[in-house]
Design an enzyme around this catalytic site. Structure first.
Site, mmCIF file in Angstrom:
data_model
loop_
_atom_site.group_PDB
_atom_site.id
_atom_site.type_symbol
_atom_site.label_atom_id
_atom_site.label_comp_id
_atom_site.label_asym_id
_atom_site.label_seq_id
_atom_site.Cartn_x
_atom_site.Cartn_y
_atom_site.Cartn_z
ATOM 1 N N ARG A 193 23.267 -41.123 -3.640
ATOM 2 C CA ARG A 193 23.085 -42.023 -2.503
ATOM 3 C C ARG A 193 21.634 -42.483 -2.371
ATOM 4 O O ARG A 193 21.310 -43.265 -1.470
ATOM 5 C CB ARG A 193 23.530 -41.336 -1.214
ATOM 6 C CG ARG A 193 25.020 -40.999 -1.191
ATOM 7 C CD ARG A 193 25.382 -40.206 0.063
ATOM 8 N NE ARG A 193 26.753 -39.715 0.001
ATOM 9 C CZ ARG A 193 27.773 -40.244 0.655
ATOM 10 N NH1 ARG A 193 27.586 -41.303 1.414
ATOM 11 N NH2 ARG A 193 28.986 -39.728 0.570
ATOM 12 N N LYS A 199 16.230 -30.771 -12.337
ATOM 13 C CA LYS A 199 15.273 -30.330 -11.319
ATOM 14 C C LYS A 199 14.412 -29.153 -11.782
ATOM 15 O O LYS A 199 13.263 -29.023 -11.358
ATOM 16 C CB LYS A 199 15.999 -29.984 -10.016
ATOM 17 C CG LYS A 199 16.655 -31.181 -9.375
ATOM 18 C CD LYS A 199 17.423 -30.830 -8.110
ATOM 19 C CE LYS A 199 16.499 -30.578 -6.951
ATOM 20 N NZ LYS A 199 17.244 -30.477 -5.670
ATOM 21 N N ALA A 206 22.671 -18.461 -3.103
ATOM 22 C CA ALA A 206 21.361 -18.112 -3.668
ATOM 23 C C ALA A 206 20.989 -19.020 -4.837
ATOM 24 O O ALA A 206 20.216 -18.623 -5.704
ATOM 25 C CB ALA A 206 21.353 -16.654 -4.110
ATOM 26 N N ALA A 257 19.277 -24.822 -4.123
ATOM 27 C CA ALA A 257 19.140 -25.312 -2.753
ATOM 28 C C ALA A 257 18.822 -24.172 -1.803
ATOM 29 O O ALA A 257 18.013 -24.319 -0.882
ATOM 30 C CB ALA A 257 20.419 -26.026 -2.323
ATOM 31 N N ARG A 302 21.465 -12.772 -8.148
ATOM 32 C CA ARG A 302 20.676 -13.956 -7.789
ATOM 33 C C ARG A 302 20.025 -13.776 -6.423
ATOM 34 O O ARG A 302 18.890 -14.209 -6.202
ATOM 35 C CB ARG A 302 21.542 -15.212 -7.810
ATOM 36 C CG ARG A 302 22.120 -15.519 -9.175
ATOM 37 C CD ARG A 302 22.654 -16.922 -9.274
ATOM 38 N NE ARG A 302 21.574 -17.910 -9.276
ATOM 39 C CZ ARG A 302 21.767 -19.210 -9.457
ATOM 40 N NH1 ARG A 302 22.997 -19.671 -9.654
ATOM 41 N NH2 ARG A 302 20.763 -20.058 -9.443
#
Length: 282
Positions: free
Chosen positions: A25, A75, A139, A142, A167
């Site tokens: 978006r 990322k 976890a 994000a 995690r």
């Protein structure tokens, strides 16, 4: 590939890099701001395969790009390709915002945590993070941004549960003694006494399994938020609201995390308001 990128223009270029990226978006979001503020700039989607990421990033500053947003699966990878990485991006282990300097150097930052907190403060202005523990479900990447921002905001204790406990243990090891790990089977118990509760998983998103965490321990004084925004009112938020909790949907995090990058690229601090929400949801 590099040869699929837009031709350089006098107006500044920015975009979102991902694979795939058609679902993003971000072009609609930044396009709304560019039109609203009368800025002669462009924001485009850039589908980039992982094996071409380094090549594309090095070419972009020379093609008129002033920066980019980064989404899945790049990322984490961009951190190794950036010349400068902010402390928060390094701590979170991921970047979502790139700034291309005039000297060709790439600066990587992470604004997800900023967006998370700004969303809460906009829609729950009476929220006081240091009143009590926060509980984070999940976890992943994000969640790491959420954990960092909540600790920075002053929560006295941060409880976390994840289906894969290791995690969550990694987050405790990296973020310190305020982090308390719960088994996934005990996720409902960690909500007792929590003043802030966050779903940082994709569960509850359209097409995904629902989040199955008992909410009986929620108090009406608890603020509950969900990073999922499709649908805006997730079953998790709906049940929390039915129990008297104040709830905040996840769309605002997407909107607010975009603002710092837009300001750096185009020189205008944009406003996050209802017009923007409508434009992004259209």
């Amino acid at each position: 590939m590099v040869d699929t990128l837009p031709t350089p223009k006098h107006a500044p270029l920015a975009g979102v890099i991902g694979w795939p990226v058609a679902h993003s978006r971000s072009p609609r979001l930044h396009g709304h701001w560019l039109e609203r503020y009368g800025i002669a700039g462009h924001y485009v989607s850039l589908p980039v395969m992982p094996e071409h990421l380094a090549e594309v990033l090095r070419a972009m500053p020379h093609m008129g790009f002033v920066g980019a947003n980064v989404t899945i699966p790049h990322k984490e990878s961009v951190l190794a390709l950036a010349d400068v990485v902010t402390d928060r991006a390094a701590l979170i282990g991921a970047a979502n915002t790139l700034i291309f300097r005039a000297d060709g150097k790439i600066h990587a930052d992470n604004t997800d945590g900023y967006g998370f907190i700004a969303n809460i403060r906009q829609h729950a202005p009476d929220w006081i993070p240091d009143l009590g523990p926060a509980a984070v479900i999940g976890a992943g990447g994000a969640a790491r941004a959420v954990v960092a921002s909540l600790l920075e905001s002053g929560v006295p204790e941060l409880r976390i549960a994840n289906r894969t406990r290791i995690r969550a243990e990694q987050i405790r090891a990296e973020f310190g003694a305020k982090v308390v790990v719960y088994d996934w089977a005990q996720a409902g118990n960690m909500l007792e006494g929590a003043m802030t509760v966050v779903n940082a998983t994709s569960m509850g998103m359209e097409g995904k399994p629902p989040l199955r965490v008992p909410l009986e321990a929620l108090a009406p004084s608890t603020l509950v938020t969900d990073l999922v925004y499709t649908p805006l009112m997730t079953p998790f938020l709906a049940e929390a609201q039915a129990r008297g909790c104040e709830v905040v949907d996840g769309l605002g995090m997407l909107l607010h995390q975009a603002a710092p990058g837009f300001e750096r690229w185009f020189g205008q601090r944009p406003e996050v308001d209802d017009d923007l929400r409508r434009a992004v949801l259209a």
